[in-house]
Design an enzyme around this catalytic site. Structure first.
Site, PDB file in Angstrom:
ATOM      1  N   CYS A 356       7.967  11.960 -19.158  1.00  0.00           N
ATOM      2  CA  CYS A 356       6.616  11.925 -19.091  1.00  0.00           C
ATOM      3  C   CYS A 356       6.084  13.042 -20.342  1.00  0.00           C
ATOM      4  O   CYS A 356       6.624  14.014 -20.378  1.00  0.00           O
ATOM      5  CB  CYS A 356       5.864  12.140 -18.256  1.00  0.00           C
ATOM      6  SG  CYS A 356       6.312  11.003 -16.835  1.00  0.00           S
ATOM      7  N   GLY A 384       6.942   8.218 -21.635  1.00  0.00           N
ATOM      8  CA  GLY A 384       5.350   7.526 -21.081  1.00  0.00           C
ATOM      9  C   GLY A 384       4.240   8.657 -21.464  1.00  0.00           C
ATOM     10  O   GLY A 384       4.540   9.771 -21.139  1.00  0.00           O
ATOM     11  N   ASN A 568      -0.352  12.072 -16.050  1.00  0.00           N
ATOM     12  CA  ASN A 568       0.387  11.280 -17.100  1.00  0.00           C
ATOM     13  C   ASN A 568       0.039   9.811 -16.922  1.00  0.00           C
ATOM     14  O   ASN A 568      -0.780   9.218 -16.224  1.00  0.00           O
ATOM     15  CB  ASN A 568       1.949  11.405 -16.903  1.00  0.00           C
ATOM     16  CG  ASN A 568       2.400  11.009 -15.599  1.00  0.00           C
ATOM     17  OD1 ASN A 568       1.690  11.018 -14.468  1.00  0.00           O
ATOM     18  ND2 ASN A 568       3.624  10.253 -15.541  1.00  0.00           N
ATOM     19  N   LEU A 569       0.961   8.924 -17.386  1.00  0.00           N
ATOM     20  CA  LEU A 569       0.832   7.377 -17.459  1.00  0.00           C
ATOM     21  C   LEU A 569       0.977   6.993 -16.100  1.00  0.00           C
ATOM     22  O   LEU A 569       0.207   5.965 -15.853  1.00  0.00           O
ATOM     23  CB  LEU A 569       1.838   6.962 -18.338  1.00  0.00           C
ATOM     24  CG  LEU A 569       1.935   5.427 -18.539  1.00  0.00           C
ATOM     25  CD1 LEU A 569       0.768   4.869 -18.857  1.00  0.00           C
ATOM     26  CD2 LEU A 569       3.122   4.946 -19.275  1.00  0.00           C
ATOM     27  N   CYS A 570       1.748   7.608 -15.285  1.00  0.00           N
ATOM     28  CA  CYS A 570       1.659   7.194 -13.655  1.00  0.00           C
ATOM     29  C   CYS A 570       0.997   7.805 -12.801  1.00  0.00           C
ATOM     30  O   CYS A 570       1.230   7.995 -11.431  1.00  0.00           O
ATOM     31  CB  CYS A 570       3.144   6.786 -13.495  1.00  0.00           C
ATOM     32  SG  CYS A 570       3.898   5.639 -14.567  1.00  0.00           S
ATOM     33  N   GLU A 572       1.533  10.719 -11.598  1.00  0.00           N
ATOM     34  CA  GLU A 572       2.438  12.020 -10.653  1.00  0.00           C
ATOM     35  C   GLU A 572       2.617  13.245 -11.209  1.00  0.00           C
ATOM     36  O   GLU A 572       2.906  14.097 -10.501  1.00  0.00           O
ATOM     37  CB  GLU A 572       3.715  11.188 -10.353  1.00  0.00           C
ATOM     38  CG  GLU A 572       4.848  11.458 -11.042  1.00  0.00           C
ATOM     39  CD  GLU A 572       4.723  10.247 -12.069  1.00  0.00           C
ATOM     40  OE1 GLU A 572       5.969   9.918 -12.745  1.00  0.00           O
ATOM     41  OE2 GLU A 572       3.687   9.698 -12.517  1.00  0.00           O
ATOM     42  N   PRO A 753       6.849   5.970  -9.944  1.00  0.00           N
ATOM     43  CA  PRO A 753       6.970   4.909  -9.436  1.00  0.00           C
ATOM     44  C   PRO A 753       8.347   4.234  -9.239  1.00  0.00           C
ATOM     45  O   PRO A 753       8.507   3.357  -8.143  1.00  0.00           O
ATOM     46  CB  PRO A 753       6.244   3.873 -10.409  1.00  0.00           C
ATOM     47  CG  PRO A 753       5.414   4.960 -10.948  1.00  0.00           C
ATOM     48  CD  PRO A 753       6.091   6.142 -11.127  1.00  0.00           C
ATOM     49  N   THR A 754       9.313   4.453  -9.813  1.00  0.00           N
ATOM     50  CA  THR A 754      10.714   4.023  -9.689  1.00  0.00           C
ATOM     51  C   THR A 754      10.712   2.583  -9.636  1.00  0.00           C
ATOM     52  O   THR A 754      11.861   2.300  -9.056  1.00  0.00           O
ATOM     53  CB  THR A 754      11.328   4.663  -8.343  1.00  0.00           C
ATOM     54  OG1 THR A 754      10.963   3.897  -7.267  1.00  0.00           O
ATOM     55  CG2 THR A 754      10.904   6.269  -8.039  1.00  0.00           C
ATOM     56  N   THR A 756      12.022   0.318 -11.907  1.00  0.00           N
ATOM     57  CA  THR A 756      13.243  -0.063 -12.591  1.00  0.00           C
ATOM     58  C   THR A 756      14.425   0.563 -11.751  1.00  0.00           C
ATOM     59  O   THR A 756      15.403  -0.307 -11.377  1.00  0.00           O
ATOM     60  CB  THR A 756      13.144  -0.136 -14.028  1.00  0.00           C
ATOM     61  OG1 THR A 756      12.049  -0.564 -14.578  1.00  0.00           O
ATOM     62  CG2 THR A 756      14.383  -0.724 -14.308  1.00  0.00           C
TER      63      THR A 756
END
Length: 927
Positions: A356, A384, A568-570, A572, A753-754, A756
């Site tokens: 990230c 990301g 960031n993008l997600c 966290e 998110p994990t 993948t």
């Protein structure tokens, strides 16, 4: 015209598909034959009046498109399918559309034709001989015994799987002259539909895929045709591994420094039996997107993949071989998994291993386009992105250099959106970015509408994620139903870097200046009105996400040397950004399920896993390839990492705990406390060995203030208003004393998110509840039927798992609640995401948040959203001290794929929802 369009669409969907006829011959797939047969069935029932013909024409076009789409999903490009399977799909499409009379006519027609064929051929004909076409064009008879042996090997040791079903269906779908390279894929395609009946077929498919991968990789590495059984491969891994590393270096794909390792020692450490851990989705994902390849030929096998990553992370270690083996053991056992960029790039010539990147965009043309350029460079190698756009002046603001007026932040966001689309991370996954804007920015109302499908498309960003960066003062104004003032940042420049009480004081000063006429470009709105619009657009478009500025800053260990301007993008990561520093975070996740015993979490094993994982994450910082100098500067100064968790829902299943319960909230608290404790302890050990990070002095760590302690800082800023259980169970006093002496990492914890990496390891994603107990997952690797294996195991133990149960689960979209014969305790534990009260998600997240020095990717699910419900949920998130929230999932129209089981009855497999623009349905932007 409609018929032409449908025909073209169907043809594009079914490119290369071949049809195996009953006599064993093969022809190209022709969608028009489906149209003709379906039209005849309608005409036989409804006649051919002018009005009816037009209606039939439209229905047939729609049904044909549905049938071809279903066939294309179930078969790969250039695959083959038996004519009976096509006719089965036509029947199902008619039944799905509730054209029952027409379906009955079609069934009777098929039966009559079958009788005619039987009468015309009274003598049983010998099965046609099938020949296989080799690569050199020669032909040989199909070795049915070898085919069956491969299937039996794939099924060995697995319960409730029948090799016979796979072999018979495969033989039915083969045709004379089939290319040899298609045989393995045919086996997989015939095994794959069985997963929905029995989850263990997922492992069968994985082993059949592994068989193909072994042949592909060994043939490439040794430059000769080679195949190997599982037992043979376990013995051959050492020799293969050494040849693989040399091959990768020769092709200039792998770092030449890997040749300096003792390759024989590392090869001997590979455990080939661990290849059997994979499910089909996990191995197919690795095959499609992670394994090293040359011109579409994969030559990296799973254990070599894990060792390559381990070597890439051990390059700077003193005893590199010992550390590489230690790292390999953690990865290959699935106890811990590094993030996707690390898995992609470790040990390669461009080791961009970080997940990230966070930036803040200046308010000048050069700075804006420099930031967009940085986005492109960072995204190129799988990073990301989170951008803070709050400093860019608003629409109508004065531009001194041109004596004109600004067009605001939105046109630049459009450029950033298109840049993310253009840079697709080497085809491995889509590039993606999230733009953040503070709630006091004058362009905030336009910002809220960026993802709408209506309005001026030049002021829309359909591919970019967006998030609100909300100060506590705004939430207080919402609570008090007061007014809120919007400013352009060049007239209120200090607000960007302030938070807590200092922000509130300065904000009121700017409001007074506006009232005195000293600020011209501002706007007054009702705080509740703006809040309602934020929630309304969140429900309508899924954006902007709601994230909270003050908890992120007041609890940041690094507040002495900067400000957190965005996540960031997600959502966290919460790290400081400035013009000189692009924040970077390096991620990995502990698999909770792998650390369970009958008594709960195995603390000793968890401590060992976390200690090694933190070392791996710290190594990323020094090895990482930095495409932008400002990111290197920030990462080496502060050395932040983000250790998270995955498999939380699976752990609850194993412990017999329902997600929507106080026990689940307590487990969230306890499990995160353990991970946090050992991660911080490990960072102190690394500091003793390698030295503290350079900006340690003055941090909260240096003052002995741990994440749990920082809650008091947030509570003080809010006047004591922070409703949260603050209990602890471990010896934090001893750790606090160690922390004062030095930390290796400014930040240690974040839950990503994990998506993948959870697929790879075969566990539930991150902290997510089960989406559905039976559904179809779609990502860049294709579509996969997902059955909840924990539910299947429990139903088997009760004697309730059978075809009727599978059909019931399909009928009820995976829900067990309407199925009467399922016991009440199972219904409670196997509630799906939309069947949970979302407040349980917030309560569990709040307990985790007290142990985190960063944040967590928290999706919220609501089956029947309304304004009051959304208002209550997000106010609760703020009141509990959450730093960020992620996607709001709401129940929409279910998309289904029609499929069959042995009785040929209609059943629907729900499709998982689409989400983040990175990849899969549950965003994997950082993972």
């Amino acid at each position: 015209m409609l018929a032409v369009n449908v025909q073209e669409s169907n043809t594009s969907l079914a490119v290369g598909l071949r049809v195996v006829r009953r006599d064993g011959s093969v022809t190209d797939f022709d969608p028009n034959k489906i149209r003709v047969a379906t039209t005849k069935a309608f005409l036989a029932v409804e006649g051919d009046s002018a009005t009816g013909s037009q209606r039939i024409h439209e229905l047939v076009d729609t049904l044909t498109e549905q049938v071809v789409a279903a066939l294309s999903r179930r078969q790969p490009a250039n695959g083959s399918i038996h004519i009976e399977d096509i006719q089965d799909q036509v029947e199902l499409a008619l039944m799905r559309g509730e054209h029952h009379k027409v379906a009955r006519a079609y069934v009777l027609y098929r039966a009559e034709r079958a009788r005619e064929r039987a009468a015309a051929q009274p003598q049983k004909q010998a099965e046609p001989q099938i020949h296989v076409t080799l690569d050199d064009g020669s032909r040989k008879a199909l070795d049915v015994r070898a085919l069956a042996q491969a299937v039996h090997e794939a099924c060995a040791g697995l319960d409730d799987v029948e090799p016979r079903l796979i072999v018979e269906d495969t033989l039915r779908n083969l045709y004379d002259g089939v290319p040899e390279k298609e045989l393995g894929q045919a086996l997989i395609m015939c095994a794959r539909p069985l997963i929905e009946r029995e989850p263990n077929y997922s492992e069968v498919c994985a082993r059949l895929l592994l068989r193909e991968l072994r042949s592909e990789a060994l043939g490439f590495v040794f430059n000769e045709h080679r195949a190997a059984s599982q037992a043979e491969m376990e013995a051959a891994y050492t020799d293969y591994f050494q040849a693989y590393i040399r091959c990768g270096v020769d092709l200039e794909l792998l770092d030449p420094r890997l040749l300096e390792f003792d390759l024989e020692r590392l090869g001997q450490a590979l455990d080939g039996k661990r290849d059997l851990q994979f499910g089909y989705l996990g191995l197919q994902t690795l095959y499609d997107r992670y394994f090293q390849h040359w011109e579409d030929t994969r030559f990296e096998l799973p254990q070599a993949f894990f060792m390559r990553v381990a070597m890439g992370l051990a390059l700077n270690e003193i005893d590199r071989e010992a550390r590489a083996v230690e790292f390999y053991e953690l990865l290959s056992s699935f106890d811990f998994m590094s993030s996707t960029p690390t898995l992609f790039n470790a040990g390669t010539l461009r080791p961009q291993l970080s997940s990230c990147y966070l930036t803040t965009v200046p308010d000048d043309l050069s700075g804006i386009y420099g930031s967009i350029r940085d986005n492109a460079l960072l995204s190129k190698f799988a990073g990301g992105l989170g951008n803070d756009w709050t400093r860019v002046r608003a629409l109508g603001a004065h531009i001194k250099g041109t004596n004109g007026k600004s067009q605001g932040v939105v046109p630049f966001l459009k450029v950033a959106n298109d840049t993310a689309v253009a840079v697709n991370q080497g085809g491995k996954r889509k590039g993606a970015v999230c733009a953040y804007l503070e709630t006091w920015h004058l362009d905030i109302e336009e910002f809220l509408e960026l993802r709408k499908n209506t309005g001026d498309d030049r002021r829309r960003t359909h591919d970019m994620n967006t998030a609100n960066w909300i100060p506590d003062l705004f939430m207080e104004r919402v609570r008090d139903e007061a007014e809120w003032t919007l400013f352009s940042p060049e007239e209120a420049p200090e607000l960007h870097d302030l938070y807590g009480k200092a922000f509130a004081e300065k904000y009121r000063e700017y409001e007074a200046l506006a009232d005195a006429g000293k600020i011209r470009n501002f706007k007054r709105v009702g705080a509740v009105d703006l809040w309602r619009k934020m929630l309304g657009l969140l429900f309508e478009t899924g954006h902007p996400w709601l994230t909270f500025k003050d908890p992120c800053n007041l609890r940041s260990p690094q507040q002495h040397c900067g400000v957190v301007h965005s996540s960031n993008l997600c959502t966290e990561i919460t790290l400081n950004t400035s013009d000189q520093e692009i924040a970077v975070c390096n991620l990995g996740s502990v698999n909770l399920v792998r650390h369970l015993t009958d008594d709960g979490l195995d603390q000793d094993k968890l401590a060992r896993t976390v200690r090694t994982a933190m070392r791996m994450l710290d190594n990323v910082i020094d090895i990482n390839y930095y495409s932008v100098p400002a990111s290197r500067n920030a990462n080496l100064r502060h050395r932040p990492v983000g250790l998270g968790i995955m498999g939380f829902q699976d752990a609850l299943y194993a412990l017999g705990i329902a997600y929507g319960s106080e026990q689940a909230v307590a487990f969230a608290d306890r499990s995160m406390e353990l991970v946090s404790y050992h991660a911080i302890w490990a960072s102190t050990e690394l500091a003793e060995e390698r030295g503290a990070y350079s900006t340690f002095q003055g941090s909260l760590w240096s003052q002995g203030i741990l994440p749990l302690d920082s809650l008091e800082l947030l509570a003080d800023s809010r006047g004591g208003a922070l409703e949260l259980d603050r209990s602890a169970t471990l010896d934090w006093d001893s750790l606090r004393e160690r922390v004062r002496r030095g930390m290796r990492n400014s930040n240690c914890l974040a839950i990503a998110p994990t998506a993948t990496i959870a697929n790879i390891t075969g566990v539930s994603q991150s902290i997510e509840p089960t989406y559905q107990n039976l559904y179809v997952k779609s990502n860049l690797s294709g579509e996969f039927t997902i059955v909840n294996p924990a539910l299947a195991r429990e139903l088997k133990a009760l004697g309730l798992w059978d075809e009727v149960m599978v059909n019931d689960l399909k009928y009820y979209d995976g829900s067990v609640q309407p199925i009467e014969r399922i016991p009440a305790d199972l219904k409670a534990r196997y509630r799906q995401a939309f069947e949970l009260d979302p407040r349980w998600l917030v309560e569990a997240a709040a307990r985790r948040q007290k142990w985190l020095d960063q944040s967590q990717s928290l999706n919220l699910y609501m089956s029947e959203p309304s304004g009051p419900k959304l208002d209550a949920l997000y106010r609760l998130a703020w009141e509990r001290g959450l730093k960020t929230t992620y996607y709001l999932r709401t129940m929409g129209r279910t998309h289904v794929e029609k499929s069959t089981v042995t009785d040929g009855q209609l059943n629907a497999v729900p499709m998982a929802p689409q989400a983040c623009s990175i990849d899969d349905p549950d965003c994997e932007a950082c993972q």
